[in-house]
Motif scaffolding. Structure first.
Motif, PDB file in Angstrom:
ATOM      1  N   GLN A 146       0.819  -1.201   0.000  1.00 47.55           N
ATOM      2  CA  GLN A 146       0.000   0.000   0.000  1.00 47.55           C
ATOM      3  C   GLN A 146       0.856   1.256   0.000  1.00 47.55           C
ATOM      4  O   GLN A 146       0.524   2.256  -0.651  1.00 47.55           O
ATOM      5  CB  GLN A 146      -0.927  -0.012   1.220  1.00 47.55           C
ATOM      6  CG  GLN A 146      -1.975  -1.115   1.176  1.00 47.55           C
ATOM      7  CD  GLN A 146      -2.673  -1.293   2.506  1.00 47.55           C
ATOM      8  OE1 GLN A 146      -2.216  -0.789   3.530  1.00 47.55           O
ATOM      9  NE2 GLN A 146      -3.782  -2.027   2.495  1.00 47.55           N
ATOM     10  N   PHE A 170       1.969   1.958  -3.524  1.00 51.47           N
ATOM     11  CA  PHE A 170       0.907   2.554  -4.334  1.00 51.47           C
ATOM     12  C   PHE A 170       0.700   4.026  -3.969  1.00 51.47           C
ATOM     13  O   PHE A 170       0.551   4.882  -4.841  1.00 51.47           O
ATOM     14  CB  PHE A 170      -0.397   1.792  -4.132  1.00 51.47           C
ATOM     15  CG  PHE A 170      -0.413   0.419  -4.737  1.00 51.47           C
ATOM     16  CD1 PHE A 170       0.044   0.208  -6.022  1.00 51.47           C
ATOM     17  CD2 PHE A 170      -0.870  -0.674  -4.015  1.00 51.47           C
ATOM     18  CE1 PHE A 170       0.032  -1.053  -6.586  1.00 51.47           C
ATOM     19  CE2 PHE A 170      -0.879  -1.936  -4.572  1.00 51.47           C
ATOM     20  CZ  PHE A 170      -0.426  -2.131  -5.856  1.00 51.47           C
ATOM     21  N   ALA A 171       0.659   4.320  -2.656  1.00 51.66           N
ATOM     22  CA  ALA A 171       0.447   5.698  -2.231  1.00 51.66           C
ATOM     23  C   ALA A 171       1.582   6.598  -2.694  1.00 51.66           C
ATOM     24  O   ALA A 171       1.359   7.730  -3.144  1.00 51.66           O
ATOM     25  CB  ALA A 171       0.300   5.758  -0.711  1.00 51.66           C
ATOM     26  N   ALA A 216       1.259   7.267  -6.345  1.00 51.61           N
ATOM     27  CA  ALA A 216       0.206   8.226  -6.653  1.00 51.61           C
ATOM     28  C   ALA A 216       0.660   9.660  -6.404  1.00 51.61           C
ATOM     29  O   ALA A 216       0.241  10.584  -7.103  1.00 51.61           O
ATOM     30  CB  ALA A 216      -1.037   7.920  -5.811  1.00 51.61           C
ATOM     31  N   TYR A 259      -4.791   7.419  -5.154  1.00 59.89           N
ATOM     32  CA  TYR A 259      -4.864   6.108  -4.510  1.00 59.89           C
ATOM     33  C   TYR A 259      -5.795   6.209  -3.315  1.00 59.89           C
ATOM     34  O   TYR A 259      -5.610   7.042  -2.429  1.00 59.89           O
ATOM     35  CB  TYR A 259      -3.468   5.672  -4.055  1.00 59.89           C
ATOM     36  CG  TYR A 259      -3.481   4.398  -3.237  1.00 59.89           C
ATOM     37  CD1 TYR A 259      -3.866   3.190  -3.812  1.00 59.89           C
ATOM     38  CD2 TYR A 259      -3.131   4.405  -1.893  1.00 59.89           C
ATOM     39  CE1 TYR A 259      -3.884   2.029  -3.070  1.00 59.89           C
ATOM     40  CE2 TYR A 259      -3.146   3.253  -1.138  1.00 59.89           C
ATOM     41  CZ  TYR A 259      -3.525   2.064  -1.727  1.00 59.89           C
ATOM     42  OH  TYR A 259      -3.553   0.918  -0.991  1.00 59.89           O
ATOM     43  N   ARG A 303      -7.266   4.210  -0.186  1.00 57.60           N
ATOM     44  CA  ARG A 303      -7.148   3.020   0.664  1.00 57.60           C
ATOM     45  C   ARG A 303      -8.520   2.459   0.987  1.00 57.60           C
ATOM     46  O   ARG A 303      -9.528   3.161   0.959  1.00 57.60           O
ATOM     47  CB  ARG A 303      -6.424   3.376   1.957  1.00 57.60           C
ATOM     48  CG  ARG A 303      -4.936   3.587   1.802  1.00 57.60           C
ATOM     49  CD  ARG A 303      -4.304   3.946   3.117  1.00 57.60           C
ATOM     50  NE  ARG A 303      -4.503   2.917   4.125  1.00 57.60           N
ATOM     51  CZ  ARG A 303      -4.023   3.014   5.366  1.00 57.60           C
ATOM     52  NH1 ARG A 303      -3.361   4.085   5.743  1.00 57.60           N
ATOM     53  NH2 ARG A 303      -4.236   2.047   6.237  1.00 57.60           N
ATOM     54  N   ALA A 336       3.485  -0.732  -8.827  1.00 56.48           N
ATOM     55  CA  ALA A 336       3.462   0.728  -8.849  1.00 56.48           C
ATOM     56  C   ALA A 336       4.360   1.222  -9.970  1.00 56.48           C
ATOM     57  O   ALA A 336       5.464   1.719  -9.753  1.00 56.48           O
ATOM     58  CB  ALA A 336       3.921   1.278  -7.500  1.00 56.48           C
ATOM     59  N   LEU A 389      -7.104   4.536  -8.181  1.00 60.69           N
ATOM     60  CA  LEU A 389      -6.692   3.197  -7.772  1.00 60.69           C
ATOM     61  C   LEU A 389      -7.359   2.944  -6.441  1.00 60.69           C
ATOM     62  O   LEU A 389      -7.051   3.599  -5.446  1.00 60.69           O
ATOM     63  CB  LEU A 389      -5.164   3.144  -7.648  1.00 60.69           C
ATOM     64  CG  LEU A 389      -4.523   1.788  -7.382  1.00 60.69           C
ATOM     65  CD1 LEU A 389      -4.784   0.856  -8.551  1.00 60.69           C
ATOM     66  CD2 LEU A 389      -3.033   1.953  -7.179  1.00 60.69           C
ATOM     67  N   HIS A 408      -8.581   0.467  -3.335  1.00 55.24           N
ATOM     68  CA  HIS A 408      -8.343  -0.779  -2.628  1.00 55.24           C
ATOM     69  C   HIS A 408      -9.642  -1.229  -1.982  1.00 55.24           C
ATOM     70  O   HIS A 408     -10.212  -0.498  -1.161  1.00 55.24           O
ATOM     71  CB  HIS A 408      -7.277  -0.580  -1.547  1.00 55.24           C
ATOM     72  CG  HIS A 408      -6.090  -1.470  -1.733  1.00 55.24           C
ATOM     73  ND1 HIS A 408      -4.814  -0.998  -1.877  1.00 55.24           N
ATOM     74  CD2 HIS A 408      -5.988  -2.814  -1.837  1.00 55.24           C
ATOM     75  CE1 HIS A 408      -3.963  -1.991  -2.040  1.00 55.24           C
ATOM     76  NE2 HIS A 408      -4.654  -3.104  -2.023  1.00 55.24           N
TER      77      HIS A 408
END
Length: 846
Positions: free
Chosen positions: A38, A41-42, A45, A53, A55, A349, A448, A450
């Motif tokens: 995570q 991904f963050a 972004a 992104y 969550r 990512a 994106l 989650h």
């Protein structure tokens, strides 16, 4: 917090001290730290302004409204939250599912959907639960994985290995149920019991590891040798080890999987072998807890076997959504609104975003992520002045110039796939030469998401700056002082260019129409003893849009545990339903009625007695915008046919025993398209109990015009055929503020109305009047409503208000309470009611 003797002392943030006898610590949703994936991904972004992104959390708490129409959205994970996210971004924005003649659903887009691409390890959405065929008091009697066996396993005093000591017995129980259900389906209940006794005894005498072979061989002795084996690993990973030539090939396989799962779901969790076996995971949860809790497993087995393998397996196989959700997912796949990347999807990512190794040449998530690295030219999209003039244009996705329809390309034109129409040529500044505002890209063209339950991450700093500028501009155009805070969402107070979305209008349901209705009601309550003052001060609320069930009943019912409906059974037992429960249940029924085909403006014939389903149905019809036609249960076959034809009825909801009245209704333009039976099962009719399987969160399609028809009643027809009289969403709900005043009801009163469903008086005084006043409606048993039983009923039930025809209202010993005069007519004389009687009234025209 500290304890002083028998008292707990809590120190607040402001320094105040609070003494308490008991303290309950409620943690709520914890704010978890980002995992390594995570965090990647963050971080990815934050490096691109067009990518956001989000969550995981509950879908209601995710900022999904920020996702623009047409934006590309990658949904990571396909569990329960996945269904909520997809619903919020499709039907939550105005899309609609329609059922075809073959009972399959077709999705009709609204044009505000994003492009959804989902991926997960299994490559399939969470399978549906079996249709519930187990009563509320039914308990599964385990034969192999019993509490006694778990206690024996733990009696050794050493932690267990879940995979070798616990799982074999649990899996054996599932196999036993699987084949026993198949035996019952083919040979009957007696054969099932004989099979269970024989197979369980053989497994007990052998070992759990041999249970699969023993149970299968025993089933073969009963003639059940063609059933496919129950392989839980294969069910959890149906595409493991398979590869597909193309995305189209995977789509075909995925759709076949969904069709098969829906077939098993329709067979139910008691009569269907697969879903009955998987339901064992839910039925024996207590025994599983006994095996695991309090250091029941070794640390390594708890981490790897239970948390790492069994918990995801159990959640996937036994915690799925209702079948309706899977039907909707299939329709979204067919419509192209939703795509699934493939099994074993891996997320990265980077510019490609992720891929499924099983679906080459097209199974990538890059369709959702690749666009994150194409920054638009500063002049692309609407200018600020256009964005202010037409905010909806700023929410549309970028124009996609690929996949243009063949033969429709023209020089100087680009194709907007989202709107399915060509856009005019542009000048050098990127704007239409004809002055039209083209759909530009949103502040973020890709999201994106989650689909897990953790807190939402902070937004990008760059987006913060842009939003601050946007909010500053919006503040300059805020409603003037004195307007309700949600006035901007009311269609009667907005410009044509800022028409609200349905989700905006109904977030709180405390609309200006609600405020106007409440002001009128509260004034009548305050002046209930001063008729002249009420007549001078009161004026009828005027609304362009109003839905009494949504904008009044749901608001007063929020967190309201006061009894709204108290039904007295023939045996004297009570059934009490609170305001909150009635609102929630009618929301659920409104969802289900929409699913089975009831639409705004459709006419619904309701043939129910004084039972809780009647009030649920009336509220649900109001919420959906359908027209309710209540009818008494003593109607004849001829009357039923007449009401269907002349009433242009499209749906019937009636007691099961009355279903034969509608059997002779031949085909025609107004023959009921939907038949719903309340009570026992009727062939060819939808069971009303099916409404308990859908969501309890109802989102209306939009505001209800106050002039729309809400009720239609057939008159008594004394000298000619009954006439059909219609009433709007304003004429009855607002008009019967006067009836509330006439009855003299106040919040907390206990009201009895003597009237049968099907007569207009029933909706006056058994629906709008008590619920507008926030009183309790007490419904006596039909067979006991006569002059001999009424006095005892009023005395024993502490009734404060009685509305009845003159022959039904004798005086009865009761606590005195002064009556309230009716609105628009002179106060009654002092001796109009006996001093020992409760308030009694009968509105004009009853």
């Amino acid at each position: 917090m500290r304890r002083t003797g028998a008292v707990w002392q809590l120190r607040c943030a402001d320094g105040r001290l609070i003494d308490a006898d008991r303290v309950v610590l409620a943690t709520g949703h914890p704010l978890t730290e980002l995992s390594a994936d995570q965090a990647r991904f963050a971080d990815f972004a934050t490096r691109d302004a067009r990518l956001e992104y989000i969550r995981g959390d509950s879908a209601a708490d995710m900022p999904l409204e920020r996702i623009a129409p047409g934006a590309r959205v990658a949904v990571l994970g396909m569990g329960l939250t996945f269904y909520d996210i997809v619903a919020a971004l499709t039907t939550g924005r105005g899309g609609e599912f329609r059922e075809g003649p073959d009972k399959t659903l077709r999705y009709v887009p609204c044009g505000l959907e994003p492009v959804l691409v989902a991926g997960s390890r299994s490559g399939v959405p969470l399978p549906a639960r079996g249709v519930n065929q187990k009563g509320p008091l039914w308990r599964y009697p385990a034969r192999l994985f019993t509490p006694q066996r778990v206690a024996a396993l733990r009696a050794a005093g050493r932690p267990l290995d879940f995979r070798t000591q616990v799982w074999p017995w649990l899996h054996a129980e599932m196999q036993l149920v699987y084949y026993a259900t198949e035996v019952r389906a083919r040979l009957g209940d007696r054969a099932e019991q004989e099979f269970l006794a024989r197979a369980a005894a053989l497994v007990e005498s052998a070992a759990a590891d041999a249970a699969d072979e023993i149970v299968r061989a025993t089933a073969a002795q009963f003639g059940v040798d063609g059933a496919p084996p129950l392989d839980v690993d294969d069910l959890a990973r149906p595409f493991a080890g398979r590869t597909f030539r193309s995305p189209a090939a995977f789509h075909t396989a995925l759709r076949r999987f969904i069709d098969e799962d829906l077939e098993h779901s329709a067979r139910g969790n008691f009569h269907g072998p697969r879903k009955a076996a998987l339901d064992v995971l839910r039925d024996v949860r207590g025994s599983i807890r006994r095996a695991v809790d309090f250091d029941g497993l070794t640390a390594a087995s708890h981490r790897a076997d239970f948390l790492g393998w069994f918990a995801p397996l159990s959640s996937f196989l036994a915690a799925g959504p209702p079948a309706q959700r899977l039907r909707e997912t299939r329709a979204l796949l067919d419509a192209g609104v939703l795509r699934v990347a493939g099994p074993s999807a891996e997320f990265a990512a980077d510019a490609d975003g992720g891929a499924s190794p099983s679906v080459p040449a097209g199974g990538r998530l890059a369709g959702a992520l690749r666009g994150a690295h194409r920054r638009p030219h500063p002049r692309t999209g609407p200018r600020p002045r256009h964005r202010a003039a037409h905010p909806a244009a700023a929410r549309h996705r970028p124009v996609d110039t690929v996949d243009q329809p063949p033969g429709r390309r023209r020089p100087g034109h680009r194709w907007c796939r989202h709107h399915d129409q060509p856009l005019p040529a542009r000048d050098r500044g990127g704007h239409s030469r004809r002055g039209r505002v083209r759909p530009g890209h949103p502040l973020r063209g890709t999201a994106l998401v989650h689909a897990g339950r953790v807190r939402a991450a902070r937004t990008l700093d760059r987006l913060h700056r842009r939003r601050r500028r946007h909010r500053a501009g919006r503040a300059r155009s805020a409603p003037p002082a004195g307007c309700p805070p949600d006035a901007g969402r009311n269609p009667s107070m907005t410009t044509p260019h800022s028409a609200p979305r349905a989700s905006d209008h109904w977030i709180h349901r405390r609309t200006p129409a609600h405020a106007a209705f409440r002001r009128g009601r509260d004034l009548l309550l305050d002046l209930r003893a001063d008729h002249e003052a009420a007549r001078r001060a009161f004026s009828w609320p005027r609304m362009t849009h109003f839905n009494w069930a949504l904008e009044w009943f749901d608001v007063i019912a929020h967190d309201n545990r006061r009894t709204a409906l108290e039904l007295i059974g023939p045996d004297g037992r009570d059934q009490r339903i609170s305001y909150q429960d009635l609102a929630t249940r009618s929301d659920q029924l409104a969802n289900w009625l929409t699913h089975v085909g009831v639409r705004r403006g459709d006419r619904v014939l309701i043939v129910l007695g004084p039972q809780v389903e009647l009030w649920e149905t009336l509220l649900a019809c109001l919420k959906t915008g359908a027209v309710a036609i209540p009818t008494y249960t003593s109607l004849t076959r001829t009357e039923a046919s007449d009401r269907i034809g002349r009433g242009r009825v499209r749906h019937v909801i009636c007691r099961s025993e009355l279903a034969p009245l509608f059997a002779s209704c031949g085909p025609g333009p107004h023959t009921p398209l939907t038949r719903i039976a309340v009570g026992a099962h009727v062939d060819g009719w939808h069971p009303y109990d099916g409404s308990y399987q859908v969501s309890t969160s109802y989102l209306p399609t939009g505001p209800t015009p106050a002039s729309d028809t809400a009720f239609a009643y057939f008159t008594s027809g004394t000298t000619s055929a009954p006439k059909l009289v219609v009433h709007t969403h304003a004429s009855y709900p607002v008009g019967h503020l006067s009836s509330m005043y006439f009855n003299g009801l106040i919040p907390g009163d206990r009201h009895v109305n003597i009237s049968e469903p099907g007569w207009a008086k029933h909706s006056w005084s058994s629906f709008f009047v008590p619920f507008t006043a926030e009183a309790t409606l007490v419904v006596p048993p039909t067979e006991h409503v006569d002059s001999g039983h009424l006095p005892r009923l009023l005395r024993e039930r502490d009734i404060t208000s009685l509305c009845a025809p003159p022959p039904s209202g004798p005086a009865s010993p009761h606590r005195p309470r002064p009556p309230s005069p009716g609105c628009g007519r002179p106060p009654p004389p002092a001796n109009h009611w006996p001093s020992t009687s409760p308030k009694s009234s009968e509105p004009n025209g009853a």
